[in-house]
Design an enzyme around this catalytic site. Structure first.
Site, PDB file in Angstrom:
ATOM      1  N   ASN A  24      25.188  93.853   7.377  1.00  0.00           N
ATOM      2  CA  ASN A  24      24.159  94.846   7.085  1.00  0.00           C
ATOM      3  C   ASN A  24      24.552  96.053   7.717  1.00  0.00           C
ATOM      4  O   ASN A  24      25.534  96.276   8.479  1.00  0.00           O
ATOM      5  CB  ASN A  24      22.763  94.402   7.724  1.00  0.00           C
ATOM      6  CG  ASN A  24      22.793  94.290   9.288  1.00  0.00           C
ATOM      7  OD1 ASN A  24      23.018  95.233   9.920  1.00  0.00           O
ATOM      8  ND2 ASN A  24      22.512  93.084   9.719  1.00  0.00           N
ATOM      9  N   ASP A  34      27.140  86.694   8.105  1.00  0.00           N
ATOM     10  CA  ASP A  34      27.124  87.430   9.200  1.00  0.00           C
ATOM     11  C   ASP A  34      27.050  86.848  10.798  1.00  0.00           C
ATOM     12  O   ASP A  34      28.186  87.045  11.478  1.00  0.00           O
ATOM     13  CB  ASP A  34      26.302  88.625   9.192  1.00  0.00           C
ATOM     14  CG  ASP A  34      26.672  89.829  10.060  1.00  0.00           C
ATOM     15  OD1 ASP A  34      27.583  90.295  10.221  1.00  0.00           O
ATOM     16  OD2 ASP A  34      25.737  90.966   9.989  1.00  0.00           O
ATOM     17  N   SER A 122      25.123  89.080  -0.982  1.00  0.00           N
ATOM     18  CA  SER A 122      23.546  89.466  -1.220  1.00  0.00           C
ATOM     19  C   SER A 122      22.829  88.469  -1.833  1.00  0.00           C
ATOM     20  O   SER A 122      21.748  88.285  -2.004  1.00  0.00           O
ATOM     21  CB  SER A 122      23.493  90.816  -2.246  1.00  0.00           C
ATOM     22  OG  SER A 122      24.015  91.842  -1.646  1.00  0.00           O
ATOM     23  N   VAL A 125      19.942  86.034   2.320  1.00  0.00           N
ATOM     24  CA  VAL A 125      18.900  86.911   2.863  1.00  0.00           C
ATOM     25  C   VAL A 125      18.488  88.029   2.096  1.00  0.00           C
ATOM     26  O   VAL A 125      17.357  88.487   1.721  1.00  0.00           O
ATOM     27  CB  VAL A 125      19.244  87.508   4.247  1.00  0.00           C
ATOM     28  CG1 VAL A 125      18.298  88.249   4.839  1.00  0.00           C
ATOM     29  CG2 VAL A 125      19.558  86.285   5.107  1.00  0.00           C
TER      30      VAL A 125
HETATM   31  N1  AR6 Z   1      29.995  80.374   4.242  1.00  0.00           N
HETATM   32  C1  AR6 Z   1      30.018  80.822   2.964  1.00  0.00           C
HETATM   33  N2  AR6 Z   1      29.003  81.264   2.570  1.00  0.00           N
HETATM   34  C2  AR6 Z   1      27.823  81.176   3.307  1.00  0.00           C
HETATM   35  C3  AR6 Z   1      27.866  80.916   4.646  1.00  0.00           C
HETATM   36  C4  AR6 Z   1      29.104  80.320   5.327  1.00  0.00           C
HETATM   37  N3  AR6 Z   1      29.209  80.089   6.663  1.00  0.00           N
HETATM   38  N4  AR6 Z   1      26.511  80.986   5.260  1.00  0.00           N
HETATM   39  C5  AR6 Z   1      25.733  81.459   4.164  1.00  0.00           C
HETATM   40  N5  AR6 Z   1      26.492  81.488   3.069  1.00  0.00           N
HETATM   41  P1  AR6 Z   1      23.899  85.936   3.488  1.00  0.00           P
HETATM   42  P2  AR6 Z   1      23.143  88.535   2.239  1.00  0.00           P
HETATM   43  C6  AR6 Z   1      26.149  82.046   1.887  1.00  0.00           C
HETATM   44  O1  AR6 Z   1      22.444  85.612   3.716  1.00  0.00           O
HETATM   45  O2  AR6 Z   1      22.520  87.720   1.108  1.00  0.00           O
HETATM   46  C7  AR6 Z   1      22.453  88.868   7.578  1.00  0.00           C
HETATM   47  O3  AR6 Z   1      21.578  88.660   8.125  1.00  0.00           O
HETATM   48  C8  AR6 Z   1      24.644  82.009   1.281  1.00  0.00           C
HETATM   49  O4  AR6 Z   1      24.352  80.643   1.135  1.00  0.00           O
HETATM   50  O5  AR6 Z   1      24.947  85.388   4.597  1.00  0.00           O
HETATM   51  O6  AR6 Z   1      24.105  89.663   1.915  1.00  0.00           O
HETATM   52  C9  AR6 Z   1      23.394  90.213   7.398  1.00  0.00           C
HETATM   53  O7  AR6 Z   1      23.349  90.758   8.822  1.00  0.00           O
HETATM   54  C10 AR6 Z   1      24.493  82.948   0.304  1.00  0.00           C
HETATM   55  O8  AR6 Z   1      24.725  82.421  -1.033  1.00  0.00           O
HETATM   56  O9  AR6 Z   1      24.147  87.363   3.068  1.00  0.00           O
HETATM   57  C11 AR6 Z   1      22.278  91.123   6.687  1.00  0.00           C
HETATM   58  O10 AR6 Z   1      21.012  91.540   7.259  1.00  0.00           O
HETATM   59  C12 AR6 Z   1      25.788  83.887   0.682  1.00  0.00           C
HETATM   60  O11 AR6 Z   1      26.488  83.200   1.715  1.00  0.00           O
HETATM   61  C13 AR6 Z   1      21.988  90.010   5.254  1.00  0.00           C
HETATM   62  O12 AR6 Z   1      22.059  88.807   6.166  1.00  0.00           O
HETATM   63  C14 AR6 Z   1      25.292  85.236   1.301  1.00  0.00           C
HETATM   64  O13 AR6 Z   1      24.066  85.276   2.010  1.00  0.00           O
HETATM   65  C15 AR6 Z   1      23.076  90.073   4.171  1.00  0.00           C
HETATM   66  O14 AR6 Z   1      22.348  89.320   3.148  1.00  0.00           O
END
Ligand code: AR6
Length: 171
Positions: A24, A34, A122, A125
């Site tokens: 973020n 993250d 994206s 979250v």
């Molecule tokens: N390895 C691979 N993919 C993953 C993992 C992992 N360890 N963990 C989750 N995913 P997100 P965003 C997938 O929420 O939507 C954070 O709080 C997950 O299932 O990580 O870009 C940041 O600080 C989903 O398909 O990122 C921001 O505030 C994808 O990775 C916000 O979330 C992205 O999920 C960013 O949200």
């Protein structure tokens, strides 16, 4: 053009030159990818993010941009932090999502990285529908070129996400 590969797994376990973080704009960590990257990579990543905030991004890293730090204890050399757009049904933000992939690859090229692992930016979250996120990710990476990059690896966290990417890659 770089070879595009799809794997199901955890992005923090990838042995690549650069791991892309779905961050973020604060660059100070969060949940999802993250949180996992900072947890496993350790404090060196956060310290580098704090320095970047102090030197360049006091107002936050803008959506669609990307910046690199060392990767701490990850089996990678760098983490490339990018800020995806929050999904909106009213406004088309796909160009910002494409920009995340493009800018991350540009930074990877500057670092002379040969292998780069991306999460589905994206789609967690930030609420972006997986099929559309996959389409934008694949199209942008196919169109972009970063001299040094030989492999772009999409690391999909669950089977459903993997299937959606596999289908989009065949389309
Ligand atoms: N390895 C691979 N993919 C993953 C993992 C992992 N360890 N963990 C989750 N995913 P997100 P965003 C997938 O929420 O939507 C954070 O709080 C997950 O299932 O990580 O870009 C940041 O600080 C989903 O398909 O990122 C921001 O505030 C994808 O990775 C916000 O979330 C992205 O999920 C960013 O949200």
């Amino acid at each position: 053009m770089a070879r595009i590969t799809l794997v199901r797994g955890d992005i923090t376990a990838q042995r690549v030159d650069a791991v892309v973080n779905a961050a973020n704009s604060s660059l100070l960590g969060g949940g999802g990818v993250d949180g996992a990257i900072h947890r496993k990579g350790g404090p060196e990543i956060l310290a580098a993010c704090r320095e970047l905030r102090a030197s360049h991004y006091g107002g936050g890293l803008p959506t669609g941009q990307a910046v690199a730090t060392p990767a701490g204890r990850l089996e990678a050399r760098w983490v490339i932090h990018t800020v995806g757009p929050v999904w909106s049904a009213r406004e088309d933000r796909s160009e910002l999502l494409a920009s995340c992939y493009r800018e991350s690859l540009r930074v990877a090229g500057e670092l002379a990285a040969r292998t780069v692992a991306f999460p589905a930016i994206s789609t967690g979250v930030y609420g972006w529908p997986m099929a559309d996120g996959a389409r934008i990710a694949l199209r942008t990476v196919r169109e972009a070129s970063a001299e040094s990059v030989e492999e772009v690896r999409f690391v999909l966290f669950d089977e459903a996400a993997y299937e959606v990417f596999a289908e989009a890659a065949d389309a």
